[in-house]
Design an enzyme around this catalytic site. Sequence first.
Site, short mmCIF file in Angstrom:
data_model
loop_
_atom_site.label_atom_id
_atom_site.label_comp_id
_atom_site.label_asym_id
_atom_site.label_seq_id
_atom_site.Cartn_x
_atom_site.Cartn_y
_atom_site.Cartn_z
N GLU A 38 0.83 -1.21 0.00
CA GLU A 38 0.00 0.00 0.00
C GLU A 38 0.87 1.26 0.00
O GLU A 38 0.54 2.24 -0.66
CB GLU A 38 -0.94 0.01 1.21
CG GLU A 38 -2.13 -0.93 1.08
CD GLU A 38 -3.04 -0.58 -0.09
OE1 GLU A 38 -3.05 0.57 -0.53
OE2 GLU A 38 -3.72 -1.51 -0.58
N TYR A 121 -6.29 6.54 4.70
CA TYR A 121 -6.48 5.53 3.65
C TYR A 121 -5.68 4.26 3.96
O TYR A 121 -6.20 3.15 3.93
CB TYR A 121 -6.10 6.07 2.25
CG TYR A 121 -5.97 4.92 1.30
CD1 TYR A 121 -7.10 4.26 0.83
CD2 TYR A 121 -4.71 4.40 0.94
CE1 TYR A 121 -7.00 3.13 0.03
CE2 TYR A 121 -4.60 3.28 0.14
CZ TYR A 121 -5.75 2.65 -0.31
OH TYR A 121 -5.64 1.53 -1.08
N ASP A 139 -9.29 5.72 -1.54
CA ASP A 139 -8.23 6.44 -2.26
C ASP A 139 -8.86 7.09 -3.49
O ASP A 139 -10.09 7.09 -3.66
CB ASP A 139 -7.09 5.49 -2.63
CG ASP A 139 -7.52 4.41 -3.62
OD1 ASP A 139 -8.73 4.34 -3.95
OD2 ASP A 139 -6.66 3.65 -4.09
#
Length: 356
Positions: A38, A121, A139
């Site tokens: 991520e 996020y 996102d």
Amino acid sequence: MTAMKEKTAEDIVLWYTANKRSLPWRDTGNPYHVWISEIMLQQTRIEAVRPKYLSFMQELPSISALAECEDDHLMRLWEGLGYYSRARNLKKCALILVQKYHSQLPISFNELLKLPGIGPYTAGAISSIAFDQAVPAVDGNVLRVLARLFAVKEDVRSDAVRKELLDTINDLYQKIHPSGFFASFNQGLMEIGETVCMPNGVPHCCECPLQNTCRTQKEKLWESIPYRSKLKERKIIHRTLLILRDGDSFLLHKRDETGLLAGLYEFIGIDQFISEKEALKYTEKIGAVPLRISHLPDAKHIFTHLEWHMHAYEIQVEEIEHLNIAGCVSADKKELASLAIPSAFKTYIQWYALRD
Ligand code: SF4
């Protein structure tokens, strides 16, 4: 904006299960893999991340290995991904995880949010994907899908719109509980945004599980949704690079430990365009003896808020290894391979074939 129906959410999960791409960090059940991927995927394309992720994991397979990694080596592993503060935060975070969390990532969204480099996020993504917690992860891709699903005509960057979309997902989470749902639902929305409801060009509505409910599809509004007000224009900085070399040895400058590209190596740079004569004068001023000068191709590098427009001179100098210039090191091609040089200089790295 209407609430999201449970049936729509189920469609997303079913579609995701049948259509998800095979990615090296997907379905491994390892929170460390989710976290690293991520962070790498922020502002970076999947194709660029895939090989970097694999080599990163090979060298640093665990949180404790990351915590023990030398900074220069970490920067080298990060090279090509840009936004190097992400790598620095990863290490800071790994050290905290080792010291306070038994080398594990916490499950809770709120605990994750306390860690360096982890915003709402990323905390939502780790908490939901790795631990199947009922936390949204919104996102830019997810924002686009939701804005189109509900035909949101306001600026999607506004706090009010974000809040409304988050509330919609949270309402849905109150009603639905099957195991594995949150991980698949969040990833389903991300996957729709990346592969079907793309930002540029016509979205592939006929492949989308939302095609029967999507208001943007019904009203053919995809060109105007998501709406974003204009961002400020990027600042343009003119730079001159002085590439000092002596045969196969080059002079590199280490940037300050704070600010843009902190702690990384670069060719000597001056924040303005200067002439050949001025470049030679500057070279002498820093204590080197110039022998020859030649122009190299111009280059441009775009950061989020600014652009570097670069001119460059190659300057052959005498006895580079004896130069004693503050913050500079000389390195031959082999040594250069171990230094972290940002991709802003890739035109010149490629010019000299300084990397594989
Ligand atoms: S139906 Fe079309 S516009 Fe709507 S979310 Fe799916 S791909 Fe995007």
